[in-house]
Design an enzyme around this catalytic site. Structure first.
Site: not given
Ligand code: IVH
Length: 686
Positions: A88-89, A124, A184, A236, A301, A325, A419, A422, A437, A442
Site C-alpha cells: 500500500s502507500l 478510489d 484499480e 497503474y 511516483k 491525500k 407554503c 405565503c 407552492c 409568493c
Molecule cells: S500505485 C505499491 N497508483 O491505492 C503500491 N495506486 O494505498 C503502488 N491506487 O492499493 C500503488 N490509484 O489500489 C497507485 N494511480 C495509482 C492508484 C493507486 C489507486 C490504490 C491502489 C493501492 C492503494 C495504495
C-alpha cells in the site's frame, strides 16, 4: 449475413481475423477513447464471430471476445498468491509532507539534483492484479492482504476494458512472456447512481459509494451478475515482468497502453521536481469533483525505475511513491433543524441546518435534503448525527444517518401542507416527487426569480446581491424583474447600508445590463427547464424573443437538444399573459437582446448546413457531446470517421489517428480556437 464457410480452415481464418479486429476496436474504444467504427458496426463483427463459433464450437477459445461471460457461479473464490506482494502507500497529508518525502528520497539516493516525478489521480476503487502469460490473461486476483488475494478471473473477464489478449498495437514493443499488471477497478459516479436507482426499484439495498459497488461487483460469486455492472479499470503499475524492460514509470505506462491496457494517460503528468508535483497534486484536488469517477488523492511516483529499485520498500509501502491525500469530502455533524425553502419555480426543498463542520476545506452549515422521498428513504430526522458530503460547487448533501448515535429524541420530518412563506396550500403534481407552492405571487418565488434574473449567467447585474433584493422586495419596490429598470436613486438610498456611490453603481449596472445577448435574456426569464445551454440553442435558432414566443411545440421539438418536456415548458411560459407582459415591459424598458453573431445569414439558413465535422481528442471548453450539439444546432453534421466527405476535423488534446487520416486526405483541420470562432460565426476555419 454472409454464408458460414463450409470448410473449417476457412472458418478458422475468419474467426482469427475477426478476433484481431474486435481486439483492435476495443483498444480504440476503451484504451484510446477514440473509436474508429460505430457501435452498430462493432456489433456486426461480434455477431459474425458468434455465428461462426456456433457453427464450429471447436473454434471457441477461452480468450475469444464472446467468452467474457461464460462461467458458472462459484461456491467460493480460490486463493492466489501474488509473486510480488501488493503493497500500500504511505500518505502525505499536506504539501510539507510531500517536500519531506522528496528530501528523504534525495538523501537516500545521495543526489542533489531535482528528482523527476509522475503524478496521477489515486482512483478510489479496488486493487487487482492481472497476469498475462504470452499475452493471454490467465489469472486476475484481488489484492487481499497484499500477499494472498482471491481469484476473480471470471469476473474480471466481464470488464470490457480488460483485454483478454494483449497485442502490440504499434508494433514497436513485443508482448512479454510474463506481465503482471496492477490496476484499480472502479465504477463511474453516474453509473453508480443509476445502479442504486435500479436496486431500490428492485427492493435491494443500495451501495454506500462507488467503491463499495465496484468491490461488491468484483467479489460476486456469479460472473453473470458482475457482467451487468458497469465496471472499468485503470492500470497503474506492474508486478513481475519477464521479457520487457523499461527505464521509467512513464515509459512503462505508455507501453502498457500500447499493449491494449487502459491507463489514465490524460491525467498522468511528468513533473520535473517536487514543486511541480505538489502543484499538480493541488490542481487535481481542485478538479477532483469534475472527474466522472471518484479520486481520493494523487499518487506521486519517482519516475526513474533504477531509482525505484534502489529505494526499495519499507514494511508495507514502497519508498518511491506516496499518496497525497485530499481533504475528506465527507464529515460527520448534527442536524439542528430541518427547514423548507421555496425556490424560483415554487418547488419546496427541505434543507438541513447543521452544526458547522469543515468538509473538503470549507465550513458547511446547510445541506440540501432534496425532497420528501429522499428524507424518507434515508430516514433523516431533526437532531440526527449524519454524514454530509460536498460534491464540488454544488450544495452539500446528507449521505446517511448514523443511527447508532440516536437518542430517541430525534424528530421525524413532515412536509408542510402550506407554503412556509405565503401560506398557500401546496400541491404535488401527479408523477412528480416535488411539492410546489402554486402561488406565483409568493414572495419567496418572487425573490428567487429576481435573484436568478440578476445572476451572472443571466442579466449579470453587479451589486444587486441577496440582501439588497430582500430589502427591495420587503419594501415593495420591486415585484417583478421589470421593476429594476424603473428604480430611482432616492429609492435605493432608503435601503440599509446603501450610500450615494453604491446606489449610483447599482443604477449603472442596471443600465449596462440593457445591452445583453438574446441567450442571456432567454435564460434570465427563468423558464422551467431552460438553462444556459438550452437558452443558447434557442437564441441561435429563433434570433429574436418574438420569434421564440411564437414557436409551437412541434417546431421546438424539431431542434436537436430540445425534447418534449422543454418544448412544453417554453410554450406554456409564453402562453401565460403575465409572462408576456413581463417580456414586453422589459423590452419597453430598453433591453435590447442581441442575437448571436453569425446567425444572421441573408438566406436565413443555418451557417454550418451541409458541412460534415469529425471530432478527435479532448476539447478544453466543452465535452464532445456538447461540441456535437453545437454543430448540430448550427445545421452541421457530425461523423465518426474521417473520409473524403469530411469538411473539417476538430482536433483537441491528445488526438487519435483521425488527425493523421485528415492530414493524409487533406481535410481541413480546426484547432479549438478556430472551431470556437466558427461556432461564434467569426471565422470560416481558414
Ligand atoms: S500505485 C505499491 N497508483 O491505492 C503500491 N495506486 O494505498 C503502488 N491506487 O492499493 C500503488 N490509484 O489500489 C497507485 N494511480 C495509482 C492508484 C493507486 C489507486 C490504490 C491502489 C493501492 C492503494 C495504495
Amino acid at each position: 449475413m454472409e454464408p458460414i464457410p463450409k470448410d473449417i480452415n476457412e472458418a478458422r481464418k475468419e474467426v482469427e481475423r475477426l478476433r484481431a479486429e474486435i481486439r483492435y476496436h476495443n483498444y480504440r474504444y476503451y484504451v484510446l477513447n477514440d473509436p474508429e467504427i460505430s457501435d452498430a458496426e462493432y456489433d456486426k463483427l461480434m455477431r459474425r464471430l458468434q455465428a461462426l463459433e456456433e457453427a464450429y464450437p471447436s473454434l471457441v477459445t477461452p480468450d475469444s471476445p464472446t467468452q467474457r461471460v461464460g462461467a458458472q457461479p462459484q461456491k467460493e473464490f480460490a486463493q492466489v498468491r501474488h509473486r510480488i506482494p501488493m503493497l500500500s502507500l504511505e500518505n502525505a497529508l499536506d504539501q510539507n509532507e510531500l517536500r519531506e518525502f522528496d528530501e528523504r528520497i534525495r538523501r537516500f539516493l545521495g543526489v542533489s539534483e531535482p528528482i523527476e516525478y509522475v503524478v496521477e489521480p489515486k482512483i478510489d476503487g479496488l486493487a487487482v492484479e492481472l497476469v498475462y502469460e504470452q499475452g493471454r490473461l490467465v489469472v486476475a486476483s484481488t489484492r487481499g492482504d497484499g500477499y494472498v488475494g482471491e481469484d476473480v478471473t471470471q469476473n474480471i473477464k466481464t470488464i470490457l476494458s480488460v483485454p483478454l489478449t494483449l497485442d502490440s498495437y504499434k508494433g514497436t514493443r513485443p508482448i512479454p512472456e510474463l506481465l503482471e499488471v496492477r490496476g484499480e477497478v472502479y465504477m463511474e459516479k453516474e453509473a453508480f447512481k443509476e445502479l442504486n436507482k435500479q436496486r431500490l426499484k428492485q427492493g435491494l439495498p443500495p451501495f454506500a459509494n462507488p467503491r463499495n459497488a465496484a468491490a461488491g461487483s468484483v467479489r460476486q460469486l456469479d460472473p453473470r451478475v458482475t457482467a451487468t455492472r458497469p465496471l472499468n479499470i485503470f492500470c497503474y503499475g506492474v508486478g513481475e515482468v519477464r521479457g520487457a524492460t523499461f527505464k521509467t514509470h512513464m515509459e512503462m505506462m505508455i507501453c502498457l497502453q500500447e499493449w491494449g491496457l487502459r491507463v489514465n494517460r490524460p491525467h498522468m503528468r511528468l513533473c520535473p521536481n517536487i514543486d511541480e508535483a505538489a502543484r499538480y497534486c493541488k490542481e487535481l484536488e481542485e478538479k477532483r469533483t469534475q472527474f466522472p469517477y471518484e479520486i481520493d488523492g494523487a499518487v506521486v511516483k519517482v519516475n526513474r525505475l533504477d531509482y525505484q529499485a534502489r529505494l526499495g520498500e519499507k514494511a508495507r509501502s514502497p519508498r518511491w511513491a506516496i499518496a497525497f491525500k485530499f481533504k475528506p469530502s465527507q464529515a460527520t455533524t448534527r442536524i439542528l433543524k430541518i427547514e423548507v425553502q421555496v425556490g424560483r419555480t415554487g418547488a419546496l426543498t427541505p434543507v438541513a441546518h447543521l452544526e458547522p463542520v469543515e468538509v473538503g476545506g470549507v465550513v458547511v452549515k446547510r445541506a440540501t435534503l432534496h425532497n420528501e422521498e429522499e428524507i424518507k428513504r434515508k430516514d433523516i430526522r431533526e437532531g440526527d448525527v449524519v454524514v454530509v458530503q460536498r460534491a464540488g460547487d454544488v450544495i452539500p448533501e446528507v449521505v446517511k444517518v448514523i443511527t447508532s448515535k440516536r437518542t430517541g429524541k430525534e424528530k421525524p420530518f413532515r412536509m408542510p401542507e402550506n407554503c412556509p412563506v405565503c401560506g398557500a396550500k401546496v400541491v404535488k403534481p401527479k408523477g412528480e416527487v416535488v411539492y410546489r407552492c402554486p402561488n406565483p405571487k409568493c414572495p419567496a418565488q418572487i425573490r428567487e426569480s429576481l435573484k436568478h434574473f440578476v445572476s451572472r449567467g443571466a442579466m449579470d447585474i453587479e451589486g444587486l446581491g441577496e440582501k439588497i433584493i430582500d430589502q427591495l422586495v420587503e419594501k415593495g419596490l420591486v415585484k417583478s424583474p421589470a421593476d429594476f429598470y424603473s428604480l430611482t436613486k432616492e429609492q435605493l438610498l432608503t435601503l440599509d447600508k446603501i450610500a450615494d456611490k453604491s446606489a449610483q453603481n447599482i443604477l449603472d449596472a442596471i443600465e449596462r445590463s440593457k445591452h445583453t445577448t438574446l441567450s442571456r435574456f432567454i435564460y434570465a426569464l427563468g423558464i422551467r427547464h431552460v438553462g444556459e445551454h438550452v437558452a443558447d440553442i434557442l437564441a441561435r435558432k429563433f434570433k429574436s424573443i418574438e420569434a421564440l414566443a411564437r414557436a409551437d411545440e412541434k417546431e421546438l421539438e424539431a431542434i436537436p437538444g430540445i425534447g418534449p418536456v422543454i418544448a412544453e415548458s417554453i410554450v406554456s411560459f409564453f402562453q401565460d399573459p403575465q409572462n408576456m407582459e413581463l417580456v414586453n415591459r422589459l423590452l419597453e424598458a430598453g433591453i435590447r437582446p442581441e442575437p448571436p453573431p453569425g446567425t444572421e445569414e441573408p438566406t436565413g439558413t443555418q451557417p454550418l448546413a451541409g458541412k460534415t465535422f469529425v471530432l478527435t481528442g479532448t476539447l478544453k471548453s466543452m465535452t464532445r457531446s456538447q461540441a456535437k450539439e453545437r454543430i448540430l444546432a448550427l445545421g452541421g453534421k457530425v461523423a465518426s470517421s474521417v473520409s473524403r466527405n469530411t469538411d473539417y476535423v476538430v482536433v483537441g488534446d491528445s488526438p487519435g489517428s483521425k488527425l493523421q487520416k485528415a492530414q493524409e486526405l487533406g481535410v481541413k483541420i480546426l484547432d479549438e480556437r478556430a472551431f470556437l470562432e466558427m461556432l461564434e460565426g467569426k471565422g470560416d476555419g481558414q
